[in-house]
Design an enzyme around this catalytic site. Structure first.
Site, PDB file in Angstrom:
ATOM      1  N   GLY A  12       0.776  -1.238   0.000  1.00 55.28           N
ATOM      2  CA  GLY A  12       0.000   0.000   0.000  1.00 55.28           C
ATOM      3  C   GLY A  12       0.802   1.279   0.000  1.00 55.28           C
ATOM      4  O   GLY A  12       0.403   2.262   0.625  1.00 55.28           O
ATOM      5  N   HIS A 109      -0.867   1.311 -13.231  1.00 53.56           N
ATOM      6  CA  HIS A 109      -0.046   0.209 -13.757  1.00 53.56           C
ATOM      7  C   HIS A 109       1.395   0.693 -13.887  1.00 53.56           C
ATOM      8  O   HIS A 109       1.629   1.792 -14.400  1.00 53.56           O
ATOM      9  CB  HIS A 109      -0.586  -0.230 -15.124  1.00 53.56           C
ATOM     10  CG  HIS A 109       0.174  -1.383 -15.688  1.00 53.56           C
ATOM     11  ND1 HIS A 109       0.039  -2.668 -15.189  1.00 53.56           N
ATOM     12  CD2 HIS A 109       1.103  -1.455 -16.672  1.00 53.56           C
ATOM     13  CE1 HIS A 109       0.856  -3.472 -15.859  1.00 53.56           C
ATOM     14  NE2 HIS A 109       1.498  -2.773 -16.760  1.00 53.56           N
ATOM     15  N   VAL A 144      -7.874  -6.370 -19.245  1.00 52.74           N
ATOM     16  CA  VAL A 144      -6.824  -6.070 -18.266  1.00 52.74           C
ATOM     17  C   VAL A 144      -5.885  -4.975 -18.780  1.00 52.74           C
ATOM     18  O   VAL A 144      -5.405  -5.038 -19.918  1.00 52.74           O
ATOM     19  CB  VAL A 144      -6.012  -7.355 -17.962  1.00 52.74           C
ATOM     20  CG1 VAL A 144      -4.837  -7.042 -17.028  1.00 52.74           C
ATOM     21  CG2 VAL A 144      -6.911  -8.414 -17.338  1.00 52.74           C
TER      22      VAL A 144
HETATM   23  C1  GRF Z   1       2.242  -0.723  -7.899  1.00 46.93           C
HETATM   24  O1  GRF Z   1       3.441  -0.882  -8.618  1.00 46.93           O
HETATM   25  C2  GRF Z   1       1.089  -0.567  -8.833  1.00 46.93           C
HETATM   26  O2  GRF Z   1       1.424   0.105 -10.021  1.00 46.93           O
HETATM   27  C3  GRF Z   1       0.697  -1.976  -9.132  1.00 46.93           C
HETATM   28  O3  GRF Z   1       0.859  -2.653  -7.922  1.00 46.93           O
HETATM   29  C4  GRF Z   1       1.859  -1.991  -7.148  1.00 46.93           C
HETATM   30  C5  GRF Z   1       1.249  -1.690  -5.814  1.00 46.93           C
HETATM   31  O4  GRF Z   1       2.185  -1.176  -4.920  1.00 46.93           O
HETATM   32  N1  GRF Z   1      -0.629  -2.049  -9.662  1.00 46.93           N
HETATM   33  P1  GRF Z   1       1.733  -0.593  -3.512  1.00 46.93           P
HETATM   34  O5  GRF Z   1       0.935  -1.677  -2.790  1.00 46.93           O
HETATM   35  O6  GRF Z   1       0.920   0.630  -3.768  1.00 46.93           O
HETATM   36  O7  GRF Z   1       3.013  -0.307  -2.806  1.00 46.93           O
END
Ligand code: GRF
Length: 214
Positions: A12, A109, A144
């Site tokens: 997170g 993403h 997706v």
């Molecule tokens: C991020 O790299 C996001 O782009 C991808 O999952 C990861 C989540 O990271 N969808 P975090 O849990 O916010 O640190």
């Protein structure tokens, strides 16, 4: 003020960036609820520390993806959520959630879509040998990593980079992009026109990519 629901599965850090921007007043939205499909993850602690309600809805408790999504919809609606933010949420969502929150689900993403969709986008970018990668915030549709793009930010990749260094650099961009995109939505400045998203009043100034000569 817009009520946002955030779906997470893990550490997170994007959630934290959003919470920090709400706390410092630069993101004018209310985080109404954080939902995790996995218990015990760090993101839940981050939300609790910020005084945001949390709920765990384990996907394993549901036979079908649609049933899990129906439970999410019910929970998000009860919390008055108007925008659903996927922040490291590791489940594929279905028409059940998308239909309930039409054009109101966004995702981040860690690549410049449409390059490197799916898992391990940073590794894909390093292995491909690209000189530039980045992050994309987009509306979610049935496919997706496919919906209309809201914001993108780029970072340079050089031959000495590793998956870890690129991941860290991309995350810095993610942490700036996601709160900015949520603010645009909250201000009613995003209009979907086919595949394109019109940003009324112009897109926010984002730092230029740190491109290096090679
Ligand atoms: C991020 O790299 C996001 O782009 C991808 O999952 C990861 C989540 O990271 N969808 P975090 O849990 O916010 O640190």
């Amino acid at each position: 003020m817009l009520t946002v629901g955030i779906l997470i599965s893990g550490s997170g850090t994007n959630l934290q960036a959003i919470l920090d921007r709400v706390a410092d007043g630069s993101l004018r939205a209310r985080i109404g609820l954080v939902v995790s499909n996995r218990p015990g993850v760090l993101g839940l602690e981050r939300a609790a520390a910020a005084g945001v309600p949390t709920q765990v809805i384990e996907h394993r408790g549901y036979a079908r993806r649609e049933d899990f999504d129906a439970a999410l919809v019910d929970t998000l609606r009860r919390a008055g959520v108007e925008l659903v933010v996927l922040a490291g949420f590791d489940r594929l969502i279905t028409r059940v959630l998308l239909g309930a929150f039409r054009d109101r689900v966004i995702n981040i993403h860690p690549a410049l879509l449409p390059a490197f969709k799916g898992l391990h986008a940073q590794r894909q970018a390093v292995e491909y040998g690209v000189r530039v990668t980045g992050a994309t915030v987009h509306f979610v549709d049935e496919d997706v990593d496919h919906g209309p793009i809201i914001l993108q930010g780029a970072v340079a990749v050089d031959p000495d980079d590793t998956v870890d260094t690129v991941t860290a650099r991309v995350l810095e961009v993610e942490h700036r992009l996601y709160p900015a995109a949520i603010q645009l939505f909250a201000d009613g400045r995003l209009e979907i026109a086919g595949r394109r998203v019109r940003v009324h009043g112009g897109a926010p100034a984002l730092p230029p990519p740190q491109l290096r000569p090679w």
